[in-house]
Write a protein that holds these residues in place. Structure first.
Motif, PDB file in Angstrom:
ATOM      1  N   THR A 294       0.837  -1.127   0.041  1.00  0.00           N
ATOM      2  CA  THR A 294       0.182  -0.314  -0.291  1.00  0.00           C
ATOM      3  C   THR A 294       0.861   1.178  -0.505  1.00  0.00           C
ATOM      4  O   THR A 294       0.142   2.234   0.073  1.00  0.00           O
ATOM      5  CB  THR A 294      -0.727   0.028   1.234  1.00  0.00           C
ATOM      6  OG1 THR A 294      -0.360  -0.217   2.386  1.00  0.00           O
ATOM      7  CG2 THR A 294      -1.967  -1.122   1.218  1.00  0.00           C
ATOM      8  N   SER A 295       2.073   0.865  -0.370  1.00  0.00           N
ATOM      9  CA  SER A 295       3.029   2.263  -0.328  1.00  0.00           C
ATOM     10  C   SER A 295       2.700   3.766  -1.793  1.00  0.00           C
ATOM     11  O   SER A 295       3.152   4.447  -0.996  1.00  0.00           O
ATOM     12  CB  SER A 295       4.586   2.302   0.201  1.00  0.00           C
ATOM     13  OG  SER A 295       4.508   1.468  -1.857  1.00  0.00           O
ATOM     14  N   ARG A 296       2.102   2.987  -1.800  1.00  0.00           N
ATOM     15  CA  ARG A 296       2.172   3.555  -3.079  1.00  0.00           C
ATOM     16  C   ARG A 296       0.723   5.247  -2.891  1.00  0.00           C
ATOM     17  O   ARG A 296       0.904   6.461  -3.089  1.00  0.00           O
ATOM     18  CB  ARG A 296       1.057   3.332  -4.673  1.00  0.00           C
ATOM     19  CG  ARG A 296       2.612   2.858  -5.624  1.00  0.00           C
ATOM     20  CD  ARG A 296       1.836   3.106  -6.998  1.00  0.00           C
ATOM     21  NE  ARG A 296       0.806   2.429  -7.337  1.00  0.00           N
ATOM     22  CZ  ARG A 296       0.018   2.355  -8.164  1.00  0.00           C
ATOM     23  NH1 ARG A 296       0.030   2.753  -9.482  1.00  0.00           N
ATOM     24  NH2 ARG A 296      -0.863   1.493  -8.617  1.00  0.00           N
ATOM     25  N   THR A 297      -0.235   4.506  -1.889  1.00  0.00           N
ATOM     26  CA  THR A 297      -0.924   5.681  -1.727  1.00  0.00           C
ATOM     27  C   THR A 297      -0.431   6.383  -0.420  1.00  0.00           C
ATOM     28  O   THR A 297      -1.298   6.782   0.410  1.00  0.00           O
ATOM     29  CB  THR A 297      -1.866   5.139  -1.445  1.00  0.00           C
ATOM     30  OG1 THR A 297      -2.581   4.180  -0.373  1.00  0.00           O
ATOM     31  CG2 THR A 297      -2.843   5.248  -2.912  1.00  0.00           C
ATOM     32  N   SER A 298       0.307   5.827   0.208  1.00  0.00           N
ATOM     33  CA  SER A 298       1.670   6.957   1.731  1.00  0.00           C
ATOM     34  C   SER A 298       2.399   6.909   1.694  1.00  0.00           C
ATOM     35  O   SER A 298       3.509   7.045   0.695  1.00  0.00           O
ATOM     36  CB  SER A 298       1.671   5.468   2.998  1.00  0.00           C
ATOM     37  OG  SER A 298       0.053   4.241   2.758  1.00  0.00           O
ATOM     38  N   SER A 299       2.554   8.661   2.271  1.00  0.00           N
ATOM     39  CA  SER A 299       3.736   9.213   1.895  1.00  0.00           C
ATOM     40  C   SER A 299       5.159   9.274   2.632  1.00  0.00           C
ATOM     41  O   SER A 299       4.715   9.410   4.235  1.00  0.00           O
ATOM     42  CB  SER A 299       3.772  10.897   2.441  1.00  0.00           C
ATOM     43  OG  SER A 299       4.783  11.265   2.550  1.00  0.00           O
ATOM     44  N   LEU A 300       5.629   8.007   3.203  1.00  0.00           N
ATOM     45  CA  LEU A 300       6.065   7.225   4.285  1.00  0.00           C
ATOM     46  C   LEU A 300       7.228   8.170   4.545  1.00  0.00           C
ATOM     47  O   LEU A 300       7.170   8.133   5.868  1.00  0.00           O
ATOM     48  CB  LEU A 300       7.130   6.494   3.651  1.00  0.00           C
ATOM     49  CG  LEU A 300       6.817   5.019   3.018  1.00  0.00           C
ATOM     50  CD1 LEU A 300       7.303   3.605   2.753  1.00  0.00           C
ATOM     51  CD2 LEU A 300       5.599   4.700   4.185  1.00  0.00           C
ATOM     52  N   ASN A 301       7.733   9.584   3.772  1.00  0.00           N
ATOM     53  CA  ASN A 301       8.727  10.735   4.055  1.00  0.00           C
ATOM     54  C   ASN A 301       7.846  11.538   5.433  1.00  0.00           C
ATOM     55  O   ASN A 301       7.946  11.553   5.946  1.00  0.00           O
ATOM     56  CB  ASN A 301       9.327  11.193   3.501  1.00  0.00           C
ATOM     57  CG  ASN A 301       8.555  11.327   2.646  1.00  0.00           C
ATOM     58  OD1 ASN A 301       7.868  10.429   1.420  1.00  0.00           O
ATOM     59  ND2 ASN A 301       9.110  12.609   1.738  1.00  0.00           N
ATOM     60  N   ALA A 302       6.336  11.533   4.514  1.00  0.00           N
ATOM     61  CA  ALA A 302       6.101  12.645   5.067  1.00  0.00           C
ATOM     62  C   ALA A 302       5.262  12.240   6.624  1.00  0.00           C
ATOM     63  O   ALA A 302       5.488  13.001   8.304  1.00  0.00           O
ATOM     64  CB  ALA A 302       4.126  12.901   5.153  1.00  0.00           C
ATOM     65  N   LEU A 314      12.592  12.181   0.194  1.00  0.00           N
ATOM     66  CA  LEU A 314      11.942  10.871  -0.992  1.00  0.00           C
ATOM     67  C   LEU A 314      13.200  11.448  -2.450  1.00  0.00           C
ATOM     68  O   LEU A 314      13.032  12.455  -2.851  1.00  0.00           O
ATOM     69  CB  LEU A 314      10.530  11.663  -1.207  1.00  0.00           C
ATOM     70  CG  LEU A 314      10.313  11.056  -2.340  1.00  0.00           C
ATOM     71  CD1 LEU A 314       9.724   9.388  -1.830  1.00  0.00           C
ATOM     72  CD2 LEU A 314       8.495  10.733  -3.234  1.00  0.00           C
ATOM     73  N   CYS A 315      14.230  10.323  -2.970  1.00  0.00           N
ATOM     74  CA  CYS A 315      14.728  10.322  -3.610  1.00  0.00           C
ATOM     75  C   CYS A 315      14.246   9.189  -4.887  1.00  0.00           C
ATOM     76  O   CYS A 315      13.735   8.229  -4.788  1.00  0.00           O
ATOM     77  CB  CYS A 315      16.169  10.150  -3.460  1.00  0.00           C
ATOM     78  SG  CYS A 315      17.077  10.038  -1.836  1.00  0.00           S
ATOM     79  N   LYS A 316      14.204  10.118  -6.141  1.00  0.00           N
ATOM     80  CA  LYS A 316      13.855   9.007  -7.249  1.00  0.00           C
ATOM     81  C   LYS A 316      14.749   8.812  -8.406  1.00  0.00           C
ATOM     82  O   LYS A 316      15.309   8.047  -8.949  1.00  0.00           O
ATOM     83  CB  LYS A 316      12.658   9.472  -8.196  1.00  0.00           C
ATOM     84  CG  LYS A 316      11.202   9.222  -7.066  1.00  0.00           C
ATOM     85  CD  LYS A 316      10.623   9.880  -8.020  1.00  0.00           C
ATOM     86  CE  LYS A 316       8.983  10.120  -7.260  1.00  0.00           C
ATOM     87  NZ  LYS A 316       8.091  10.076  -7.154  1.00  0.00           N
ATOM     88  N   ARG A 317      16.309   9.483  -8.080  1.00  0.00           N
ATOM     89  CA  ARG A 317      17.306   9.880  -8.769  1.00  0.00           C
ATOM     90  C   ARG A 317      18.616   9.619  -8.170  1.00  0.00           C
ATOM     91  O   ARG A 317      18.957   9.937  -7.172  1.00  0.00           O
ATOM     92  CB  ARG A 317      17.415  11.312  -9.833  1.00  0.00           C
ATOM     93  CG  ARG A 317      16.413  11.573 -10.808  1.00  0.00           C
ATOM     94  CD  ARG A 317      16.885  13.083 -11.131  1.00  0.00           C
ATOM     95  NE  ARG A 317      17.348  13.769 -11.000  1.00  0.00           N
ATOM     96  CZ  ARG A 317      16.900  14.699  -9.941  1.00  0.00           C
ATOM     97  NH1 ARG A 317      15.635  15.141  -9.203  1.00  0.00           N
ATOM     98  NH2 ARG A 317      17.654  15.591  -9.225  1.00  0.00           N
ATOM     99  N   PHE A 336      15.299   9.999   7.644  1.00  0.00           N
ATOM    100  CA  PHE A 336      14.941   8.666   6.840  1.00  0.00           C
ATOM    101  C   PHE A 336      14.848   9.423   5.394  1.00  0.00           C
ATOM    102  O   PHE A 336      15.356  10.599   5.288  1.00  0.00           O
ATOM    103  CB  PHE A 336      13.839   9.268   7.455  1.00  0.00           C
ATOM    104  CG  PHE A 336      12.670   7.192   7.370  1.00  0.00           C
ATOM    105  CD1 PHE A 336      12.578   6.770   7.639  1.00  0.00           C
ATOM    106  CD2 PHE A 336      11.409   8.236   5.650  1.00  0.00           C
ATOM    107  CE1 PHE A 336      11.464   5.744   7.110  1.00  0.00           C
ATOM    108  CE2 PHE A 336      10.640   7.628   6.113  1.00  0.00           C
ATOM    109  CZ  PHE A 336      10.406   5.643   6.107  1.00  0.00           C
ATOM    110  N   ILE A 337      15.337   7.839   4.410  1.00  0.00           N
ATOM    111  CA  ILE A 337      15.617   8.515   3.698  1.00  0.00           C
ATOM    112  C   ILE A 337      14.595   7.487   2.759  1.00  0.00           C
ATOM    113  O   ILE A 337      14.403   5.743   2.507  1.00  0.00           O
ATOM    114  CB  ILE A 337      17.140   8.189   3.022  1.00  0.00           C
ATOM    115  CG1 ILE A 337      17.652   9.316   3.201  1.00  0.00           C
ATOM    116  CG2 ILE A 337      16.791   8.165   0.968  1.00  0.00           C
ATOM    117  CD1 ILE A 337      19.307   9.178   3.204  1.00  0.00           C
ATOM    118  N   VAL A 338      14.113   7.895   1.748  1.00  0.00           N
ATOM    119  CA  VAL A 338      13.344   7.228   0.851  1.00  0.00           C
ATOM    120  C   VAL A 338      12.781   7.203  -0.381  1.00  0.00           C
ATOM    121  O   VAL A 338      13.118   8.078  -1.042  1.00  0.00           O
ATOM    122  CB  VAL A 338      11.185   7.623   0.749  1.00  0.00           C
ATOM    123  CG1 VAL A 338      10.791   5.658   0.256  1.00  0.00           C
ATOM    124  CG2 VAL A 338      11.087   7.388   2.188  1.00  0.00           C
ATOM    125  N   CYS A 339      13.334   5.959  -0.833  1.00  0.00           N
ATOM    126  CA  CYS A 339      13.559   5.607  -2.741  1.00  0.00           C
ATOM    127  C   CYS A 339      13.030   4.752  -3.282  1.00  0.00           C
ATOM    128  O   CYS A 339      12.479   3.596  -2.992  1.00  0.00           O
ATOM    129  CB  CYS A 339      15.742   5.094  -2.669  1.00  0.00           C
ATOM    130  SG  CYS A 339      15.900   5.311  -3.563  1.00  0.00           S
TER     131      CYS A 339
END
Ligand SMILES: Cc1ncc(C[n+]2csc(CCOP(=O)(O)OP(=O)(O)O)c2C)c(N)n1
Length: 380
Positions: A294-302, A314-317, A336-339
């Motif tokens: 269910t992570s797509r609808t949750s902002s884990l970094n928030a 939140l990193c994508k690159r 905390f780093i969400v990648c």
């Protein structure tokens, strides 16, 4: 003989089951995906097996029949809601329970040994009726009929599955957006490992993430947590709080962090300034076949930020990940780093257990921690 997942689901629908929840197992590779497409079935992936049981209880209260699929390692997570809510209040659910590590089967990963040998005994001890699935269509019919009888009495029933008993065990194809993330788990781990100091302690979560760390940079200062899904960050925080001179890196997954998300609040409260918590978020349970989390609808970094982590990104690159990691290494945490990562792994990812038992890994890690740190060693 295996049974087709579609057949199982349509029999459940015909018997009146209209809510499906649970946490995946590789024995249930396409069950969650097929359940989500089954007409008339409300299929909700749960973060934790205990919440799947509670969700099912809610549906039963409003007049539905509900089924929960879980691996036997998640059995521990349901014992509390099962005994103190469902059983005492006579709220029946059907459990589809996959059995890893049964002594009758070829050797499984060591984290399954104890639960594998005790699953049936635990069900008996709790007076939960169960049966071993025999692999046939009529076996499903019999199990559903027995579950019907127990439903009328308000009691749960568990149908137990072994490996290869559900036929279409294909990896689930994720929506294209998930494939698009540029970074793979291996690339993120490689990038971070190249930036951290050589004495950094690394604690990694269950499944492919530990196996990728093992492939990329195996060393005594790595603790590979291969069971206990969801507890990697709390173990890392425990080490960080008690070995304050060391930097501690937790390598977590989205499924794992969601399973025990309360740990984020504990970490924010305790605030170990030497902890960097990285979540490799592929929006699914890739180690067990790629079922959606269910992570797509949750902002884990928030969430981490709201729980009191000092920084959350939140990193994508790759270039952003490098800049964020550098910043974390220069400043006080917890960080905390969400990648966001894609689902690519090299073929034949090595298993940690090909080199270490959990006990050997723990002993090596503990010795390395004490040799490189200021705390006195305590062996047990
Ligand atoms: C309590 C518990 N429930 C279920 C499992 C089965 N399981 C093992 S790894 C895994 C997937 C973990 O997903 P995530 O943390 O997102 O990492 P990924 O596999 O996607 O890299 C699951 C569900 C387990 N080991 N323990």
């Amino acid at each position: 003989m295996p049974i087709q997942t579609n057949v199982l689901l349509s029999k459940l629908r015909t018997a009146g089951y209209s809510l499906f929840s649970g946490v995946p197992c590789s024995h249930f590779a396409d069950l969650f995906d097929k359940a989500a497409r089954e007409p008339g079935l409300l299929a909700i992936p749960a973060a934790n097996e205990g919440s799947a049981v509670a969700l099912a209880a809610g549906a039963v209260l409003s007049g539905r029949r509900a089924v929960v699929a879980l691996q036997n390692s998640g059995f521990g997570n349901i014992i509390n809601p099962l005994t103190s809510l469902l059983m005492v209040s006579e709220i029946p659910v059907l459990l589809l329970l996959s059995v890893r590590g049964h002594p009758d089967e070829p050797a499984d990963e060591p984290q399954h040994t104890i639960m594998g040998a005790k699953t049936m005994a635990l069900l008996d001890l709790l007076s939960i009726e169960w049966c071993d699935f025999d692999g046939t269509d009529t076996g499903v019919d019999r199990a559903i009929a027995r579950s019907d009888e127990l439903f009328r009495k308000g009691a749960p029933f568990a149908l137990l599955f072994r490996s290869d008993q559900l036929a279409s065990c294909n990896a689930v194809k994720p929506p294209p957006s998930m494939i698009d993330y540029g970074l793979s788990v291996g690339e993120v781990i490689d990038s971070i490992c190249k930036q951290i100091a050589s004495d950094t302690l690394i604690i990694s979560t269950s499944g492919f993430i530990s196996r990728e760390l093992f492939r990329v940079w195996d060393r005594p200062l790595n603790l590979y947590i291969q069971g206990s899904l969801g507890h990697c960050s709390a173990v890392a925080a425990g080490v960080a709080l008690t070995a304050p001179a060391r930097t501690v890196l937790a390598l977590d997954g989205d499924g794992s962090v969601l399973m025990h998300m309360g740990a984020l609040s504990t970490i924010g409260y305790a605030s170990p300034n030497n902890l960097i918590h990285v979540v490799l978020d592929n929006e699914g349970y890739v180690s067990t076949g790629g079922q959606l989390s269910t992570s797509r609808t949750s902002s884990l970094n928030a969430v981490a930020s709201a729980c009191g982590y000092r920084t959350a990104a939140l990193c994508k690159r790759s270039d952003h990940l490098i800049a964020v990691t550098q910043q974390c290494l220069r400043t006080s945490g917890p960080h905390f780093i969400v990648c966001k990562v894609n689902r690519q792994h090299p073929p034949r990812l090595p298993r940690v257990t090909s080199r270490y038992s959990p006990l050997q890994n723990k002993t090596t890690f503990q010795q390395a921690l004490h040799n490189g740190g200021s705390e006195p060693a305590q062996a047990w």
